[in-house]
Motif scaffolding. Structure first.
Motif, PDB file in Angstrom:
ATOM      1  N   TRP A   1       0.839  -1.210   0.000  1.00  0.00           N
ATOM      2  CA  TRP A   1       0.000   0.000   0.000  1.00  0.00           C
ATOM      3  C   TRP A   1       0.871   1.256   0.000  1.00  0.00           C
ATOM      4  O   TRP A   1       0.625   2.186  -0.774  1.00  0.00           O
ATOM      5  CB  TRP A   1      -0.923   0.019   1.217  1.00  0.00           C
TER       6      TRP A   1
ATOM      7  N   THR B   1      -9.597   0.601   2.748  1.00  0.00           N
ATOM      8  CA  THR B   1      -9.896   0.630   4.182  1.00  0.00           C
ATOM      9  C   THR B   1     -11.387   0.466   4.427  1.00  0.00           C
ATOM     10  O   THR B   1     -11.809  -0.244   5.354  1.00  0.00           O
ATOM     11  CB  THR B   1      -9.401   1.955   4.794  1.00  0.00           C
TER      12      THR B   1
ATOM     13  N   ALA C   1      -0.932   4.687   3.477  1.00  0.00           N
ATOM     14  CA  ALA C   1      -0.357   5.409   2.338  1.00  0.00           C
ATOM     15  C   ALA C   1      -0.826   6.866   2.342  1.00  0.00           C
ATOM     16  O   ALA C   1      -0.051   7.782   2.044  1.00  0.00           O
ATOM     17  CB  ALA C   1      -0.759   4.728   1.033  1.00  0.00           C
ATOM     18  N   SER C   2      -2.091   7.084   2.689  1.00  0.00           N
ATOM     19  CA  SER C   2      -2.620   8.449   2.787  1.00  0.00           C
ATOM     20  C   SER C   2      -1.913   9.213   3.899  1.00  0.00           C
ATOM     21  O   SER C   2      -1.620  10.412   3.770  1.00  0.00           O
ATOM     22  CB  SER C   2      -4.127   8.413   3.055  1.00  0.00           C
TER      23      SER C   2
ATOM     24  N   CYS D   1      -6.500  -5.681   4.019  1.00  0.00           N
ATOM     25  CA  CYS D   1      -6.852  -4.541   3.163  1.00  0.00           C
ATOM     26  C   CYS D   1      -6.991  -3.236   3.941  1.00  0.00           C
ATOM     27  O   CYS D   1      -6.747  -2.153   3.406  1.00  0.00           O
ATOM     28  CB  CYS D   1      -8.170  -4.815   2.435  1.00  0.00           C
TER      29      CYS D   1
ATOM     30  N   TYR E   1      -6.613   5.851  -1.639  1.00  0.00           N
ATOM     31  CA  TYR E   1      -6.138   4.746  -0.810  1.00  0.00           C
ATOM     32  C   TYR E   1      -6.954   4.569   0.470  1.00  0.00           C
ATOM     33  O   TYR E   1      -6.605   3.749   1.322  1.00  0.00           O
ATOM     34  CB  TYR E   1      -4.650   4.921  -0.507  1.00  0.00           C
TER      35      TYR E   1
ATOM     36  N   THR F   1      -4.368  10.662  -4.369  1.00  0.00           N
ATOM     37  CA  THR F   1      -3.895   9.440  -3.722  1.00  0.00           C
ATOM     38  C   THR F   1      -4.346   9.372  -2.271  1.00  0.00           C
ATOM     39  O   THR F   1      -4.700   8.297  -1.764  1.00  0.00           O
ATOM     40  CB  THR F   1      -2.356   9.367  -3.792  1.00  0.00           C
TER      41      THR F   1
ATOM     42  N   ALA G   1      -4.563   0.105   4.091  1.00  0.00           N
ATOM     43  CA  ALA G   1      -4.238   0.999   2.968  1.00  0.00           C
ATOM     44  C   ALA G   1      -4.246   2.468   3.376  1.00  0.00           C
ATOM     45  O   ALA G   1      -3.603   3.302   2.722  1.00  0.00           O
ATOM     46  CB  ALA G   1      -5.234   0.774   1.825  1.00  0.00           C
ATOM     47  N   TYR G   2      -4.956   2.804   4.449  1.00  0.00           N
ATOM     48  CA  TYR G   2      -5.011   4.200   4.896  1.00  0.00           C
ATOM     49  C   TYR G   2      -3.625   4.752   5.246  1.00  0.00           C
ATOM     50  O   TYR G   2      -3.412   5.978   5.268  1.00  0.00           O
ATOM     51  CB  TYR G   2      -5.918   4.336   6.122  1.00  0.00           C
TER      52      TYR G   2
ATOM     53  N   SER H   1       3.201   1.584  -3.348  1.00  0.00           N
ATOM     54  CA  SER H   1       2.403   1.878  -4.547  1.00  0.00           C
ATOM     55  C   SER H   1       1.780   3.272  -4.452  1.00  0.00           C
ATOM     56  O   SER H   1       1.757   4.025  -5.431  1.00  0.00           O
ATOM     57  CB  SER H   1       1.311   0.815  -4.741  1.00  0.00           C
ATOM     58  N   GLY H   2       1.293   3.632  -3.266  1.00  0.00           N
ATOM     59  CA  GLY H   2       0.663   4.944  -3.107  1.00  0.00           C
ATOM     60  C   GLY H   2       1.644   6.083  -3.300  1.00  0.00           C
ATOM     61  O   GLY H   2       1.359   7.053  -4.018  1.00  0.00           O
TER      62      GLY H   2
END
Length: 546
Positions: free
Chosen positions: A351, A376, A409-410, A403, A372, A368, A406-407, A354-355
């Protein structure tokens, strides 16, 4: 109504006495300010007789720049990455111990365990800005190395605790010494890399949280087989000992700044200064400018980032501390629960890398930051709604757990925004500390949304996650609109005056983005994803308790 530039100039006049004035009307600096107000990088260039033409010549040499970036990647980035691996393992050591015999050996219950995270981040909250201010005024590398040595020692002392008060005290000290690391590292990346290079590099060291999660899981899985010694004590002793050894390495090799780095020539340092000036954010100034502190607190961009980070880390506070217990609810034994948690680290690496790569190359930052959050949403709904009594349901819960991260990356992009999107060294330090304070506050709040009596589904915690994620999407949109407007206003002012903006001399002075009319904000294109998020939520039948 006064412009940002005019208000900043008025505030600046209250705190310092420049040798010349800054002409806001013509948006041209009339002269370089007094020496005490110069950026440390400008002082370095003057001491070593580097002219503006020589810097331009260095910047025009593409192969030289690429060689320099590779050298930074080989010398500086590994120090950040390994430190972050150890930081994550050490921070999560309590979670690994909780899966084994920590509760029974120390008489700690799950409610008290929930407070462990809050105590840790409370220490983060109260100590972050003092540490970062000390790093600005003194030597950042030595502050970081000293903190690493200290928290490794605290971790080893945790093995001596036999009750909740002792564990809580060590947890507070651990947070106290870990608190400056992320802020200092974000500032380090902004100092060494250009705006286009920095998101992915920040992602590389931050994704080491995921690497730490995998290695920590494997490590605790191995230690879990020990029968002759308390497993939870072994976890703290080994992790703490490794961190102390690494602290010695940092003490010897971690650079305080690009101006004092051991393995770089003066010519390379001059090129680094030129690269840093391309963003007009300044390089280093060890004088604290109090008007810049006021400006940071008055800047709406900073407060939007603070709110975004608060929501993001409220999610993290719950997931990071109760995720392993959620997995434990679908596993047959503590050992199996530890093994099933290992892939979550690999997902986190994916995550984040890639982000941040997309933010560096194709998809813009605010996009993004919103995009991303979709996994979540999906992951939270899976953890909440899947039937844990069936094998397929258990697989769904695990997939949701993988999954939901993914937050992060933000978060990486949000934490980096003050370093790349603000100018004025004290302002950037202050804004970074404000954002990181929100990081701490969210992690204090988050665990308390996961109520012990609602285990293992935690419906209240899932609702809080969904609400926070949607709030983040709205905040990212507002941030984009604000920065677009600021850039348009600055371009319009330049066109109205009919002049080509000149920057000669101004780069030498520690100006803020409000003071510097040549500064342009990184906002990137934002496509709203609220409809997508709503579809994700509604596809799971809405928020019904199971």
């Amino acid at each position: 109504m006064a412009t940002d530039v005019e208000r900043a100039s008025q505030d600046r006049a209250k705190d310092i006495k420049p040798a010349s004035t800054y002409d806001v009307t013509s948006i041209k600096p009339t002269a370089v300010e007094a020496t005490h107000d110069l950026d440390a990088a400008e002082i370095f260039l003057r001491e070593h007789n580097y002219t503006a033409d020589q810097i331009e010549e260095l910047l025009a040499d593409g192969p030289r720049q690429r060689r320099l970036v590779r050298k930074i990647d080989m010398v500086v980035l590994p120090l950040l990455a390994v430190t972050y691996v150890l930081q994550y393992i050490d921070k999560q050591a309590m979670g690994y111990a909780a899966v084994f015999d920590l509760f029974e050996s120390t008489g700690t219950n799950q409610t008290q365990y929930g407070w462990m995270a809050s105590i840790f981040y409370l220490a983060y909250l109260v100590s972050n800005y003092p540490w970062v201010a000390l790093a600005q005024r003194t030597r950042m590398g030595k502050v970081v190395a000293g903190c690493v040595l200290a928290w490794g020692s605290v971790l080893m002392l945790t093995a001596l605790c036999h009750n909740f008060p002792g564990l809580a005290a060590c947890r507070f000290l651990l947070g106290f010494f870990e608190s400056p690391i992320t802020t200092c590292f974000m500032m380090t990346v902004a100092m060494w890399y250009t705006r286009s290079e920095s998101p992915f590099r920040a992602g590389i060291f931050y994704c080491c949280n995921g690497v730490g999660s995998m290695l920590g899981g494997i490590f605790s899985y191995g230690i879990g087989h020990i029968e002759s010694f308390a497993v939870w004590k072994a976890i703290f002793l080994v992790t703490g000992g490794l961190t102390v050894l690494w602290g010695i390495v940092l003490l010897l090799f971690f650079p305080d700044s690009i101006l004092t780095a051991k393995f770089f020539t003066n010519e390379e340092k001059a090129l680094l200064i030129g690269r840093a000036r391309l963003a007009k954010t300044g390089v280093l100034n060890q004088h604290i400018r109090f008007y810049q502190i006021r400006e940071a607190f008055a800047d709406p961009q900073v407060w939007l980032l603070v709110f975004y980070t608060l929501l993001n880390e409220t999610v993290n506070g719950g997931v990071a501390n109760f995720g392993k217990l959620i997995v434990k609810g679908v596993a047959r034994s503590p050992i199996e629960a530890t093994a099933l948690g290992i892939p979550q680290g690999a997902f986190q690496v994916f995550w984040i890398l890639s982000g941040t790569y997309l933010a560096s190359r194709w998809i813009k930052r605010t996009t993004t930051m919103a995009l991303y959050l979709v996994p979540t949403i999906v992951g939270t709904c899976l953890m909440w709604k899947m039937d844990r009594q069936t094998d397929n349901g258990k697989v769904g819960v695990l997939l949701g757990y993988y999954c939901v991260g993914a937050y992060v990356a933000s978060l990486v992009l949000a934490l980096q925004m003050p370093s790349v999107n603000l100018s004025g060294y004290t302002k950037r330090i202050t804004a970074s500390a404000m954002v990181f304070s929100a990081y701490c506050a969210g992690n204090i709040i988050g665990p308390h949304a996961f109520l012990a009596e609602e285990a293992p589904l935690y419906p209240t915690g899932c609702k809080v996650i969904l609400a926070c994620v949607i709030g983040q999407v709205i905040t990212a949109g507002a941030l984009r609109l604000l920065l677009v407007k600021r850039n348009k206003d600055r371009e319009a002012a330049q066109v109205a005056l009919g002049v080509a903006l000149e920057t000669q001399g101004e780069e030498a002075v520690d100006l803020t983005d409000f003071e510097n009319p040549h500064f342009r904000y990184v906002y990137q294109v934002f496509a709203t994803l609220v409809r997508t998020l709503c579809v994700c939520v509604l596809s799971f039948g809405g928020p019904e308790d199971s």
